[in-house]
Motif scaffolding. Structure first.
Motif, mmCIF file in Angstrom:
data_model
loop_
_atom_site.group_PDB
_atom_site.id
_atom_site.type_symbol
_atom_site.label_atom_id
_atom_site.label_comp_id
_atom_site.label_asym_id
_atom_site.label_seq_id
_atom_site.Cartn_x
_atom_site.Cartn_y
_atom_site.Cartn_z
ATOM 1 N N UNK A 9 13.380 -7.215 11.137
ATOM 2 C CA UNK A 9 13.171 -5.525 10.341
ATOM 3 C C UNK A 9 12.059 -6.288 9.188
ATOM 4 N N UNK A 10 12.515 -7.360 9.205
ATOM 5 C CA UNK A 10 11.025 -7.285 7.126
ATOM 6 C C UNK A 10 10.136 -8.206 8.307
ATOM 7 N N UNK A 11 9.835 -8.823 9.347
ATOM 8 C CA UNK A 11 8.691 -9.125 10.138
ATOM 9 C C UNK A 11 8.463 -8.530 10.354
ATOM 10 N N UNK A 12 8.701 -7.563 11.267
ATOM 11 C CA UNK A 12 8.648 -6.093 11.844
ATOM 12 C C UNK A 12 7.384 -5.276 10.896
ATOM 13 N N UNK A 13 7.917 -5.451 9.435
ATOM 14 C CA UNK A 13 7.570 -3.949 8.279
ATOM 15 C C UNK A 13 6.232 -4.902 8.101
ATOM 16 N N UNK A 14 5.922 -6.380 8.446
ATOM 17 C CA UNK A 14 4.591 -6.735 7.755
ATOM 18 C C UNK A 14 3.271 -6.498 8.791
ATOM 19 N N UNK A 15 3.529 -6.217 10.193
ATOM 20 C CA UNK A 15 2.851 -5.609 11.279
ATOM 21 C C UNK A 15 1.738 -4.817 10.734
ATOM 22 N N UNK A 16 0.324 -4.865 11.612
ATOM 23 C CA UNK A 16 -0.745 -3.915 11.324
ATOM 24 C C UNK A 16 0.410 -2.566 11.982
ATOM 25 N N UNK A 17 1.165 -2.480 13.050
ATOM 26 C CA UNK A 17 1.436 -1.091 13.317
ATOM 27 C C UNK A 17 2.590 -0.921 13.051
ATOM 28 N N UNK A 18 3.057 -1.486 11.810
ATOM 29 C CA UNK A 18 4.569 -0.480 11.575
ATOM 30 C C UNK A 18 4.413 0.137 10.313
ATOM 31 N N UNK A 19 3.054 1.110 9.915
ATOM 32 C CA UNK A 19 3.132 2.445 9.637
ATOM 33 C C UNK A 19 2.827 3.711 10.663
ATOM 34 N N UNK A 40 13.498 2.142 7.628
ATOM 35 C CA UNK A 40 12.099 1.552 8.098
ATOM 36 C C UNK A 40 11.416 1.954 6.646
ATOM 37 N N UNK A 41 11.533 2.276 5.932
ATOM 38 C CA UNK A 41 10.855 2.918 4.958
ATOM 39 C C UNK A 41 10.724 2.051 3.678
ATOM 40 N N UNK A 42 12.153 1.632 3.803
ATOM 41 C CA UNK A 42 12.481 0.793 2.456
ATOM 42 C C UNK A 42 12.483 -1.193 2.761
ATOM 43 N N UNK A 43 12.688 -1.465 4.031
ATOM 44 C CA UNK A 43 12.190 -2.389 4.254
ATOM 45 C C UNK A 43 10.494 -3.277 4.036
#
Length: 192
Positions: A9-19, A40-43
């Motif tokens: 989840x932390x890795x996915x949270x850093x992706x450009x599409x995460x927002x 999602x917001x917290x990670x």
């Protein structure tokens, strides 16, 4: 397993599409999806604490837009869409009591329940089914959802690194606490 999921989840949270996923998650949660966008917001805020206020704004926008859809479901599509959702979650009696409370305490219900772990979709659908004043509903949604997400963002911005270390060191405890809070929200809704 929990550690791998957290790291993913932390890795996915850093992706450009995460927002985009955060917005979609917040939108869906406010109208039909059972898991709150905080997961999602917290990670995402932990991964980049400087972006936390922007992420809170995006989550608020998604949640309020999804709230409008939830209102529409309750207002225009209650018999075809909302009733089966309410019945699926076994909230028929709770929903009837909620409608009655809306007639008396509408704004207070939106403001209070929007801050709690009670599923927001119940509030949005109930507001529509009760034909609550739509502009007032939207204004209260902005205040309550924005308040919740911006408080989280502020805390994560201020305590980002220490919070991340705390969560990573006590992942099992934090996960159990979040699960208990979500369960408490469902229980509170059932007996409210």
């Amino acid at each position: 397993m929990l550690r791998r999921t957290y790291d993913r989840v932390i890795t996915l949270a850093e992706r450009p599409t995460a927002p985009l996923w955060l917005f979609a998650f917040a939108f869906a949660e406010a109208s039909f999806f059972p898991i709150p966008p905080d997961v999602l917001l917290i990670p995402m805020a932990l991964a980049n604490p400087r972006r936390a206020p922007w992420l809170a704004a995006l989550t608020t926008l998604g949640s309020v837009a999804g709230g409008a859809l939830g209102y529409l479901i309750g207002y225009a599509l209650f018999a075809k869409l909302a009733q089966p959702i309410i019945h699926l979650y076994h909230y028929d009696a709770v929903f009837a009591a909620f409608q009655h409370k809306f007639a008396e305490y509408g704004v207070a219900i939106i403001l209070i329940k929007g801050l709690t772990p009670i599923p927001y979709k119940i509030v949005t659908i109930a507001a529509g089914a009760a034909a609550f004043n739509f502009p007032l509903f939207m204004a209260a949604s902005v205040v309550t959802r924005g308040g919740r997400f911006f408080i989280e963002a502020l805390l994560l911005r201020l305590f980002g690194a220490p919070a991340r270390h705390f969560i990573e060191d006590r992942l099992g405890l934090v996960t159990a606490t979040v699960a208990v809070l979500i369960l408490a929200g469902f229980i509170a809704l059932k007996f409210a």
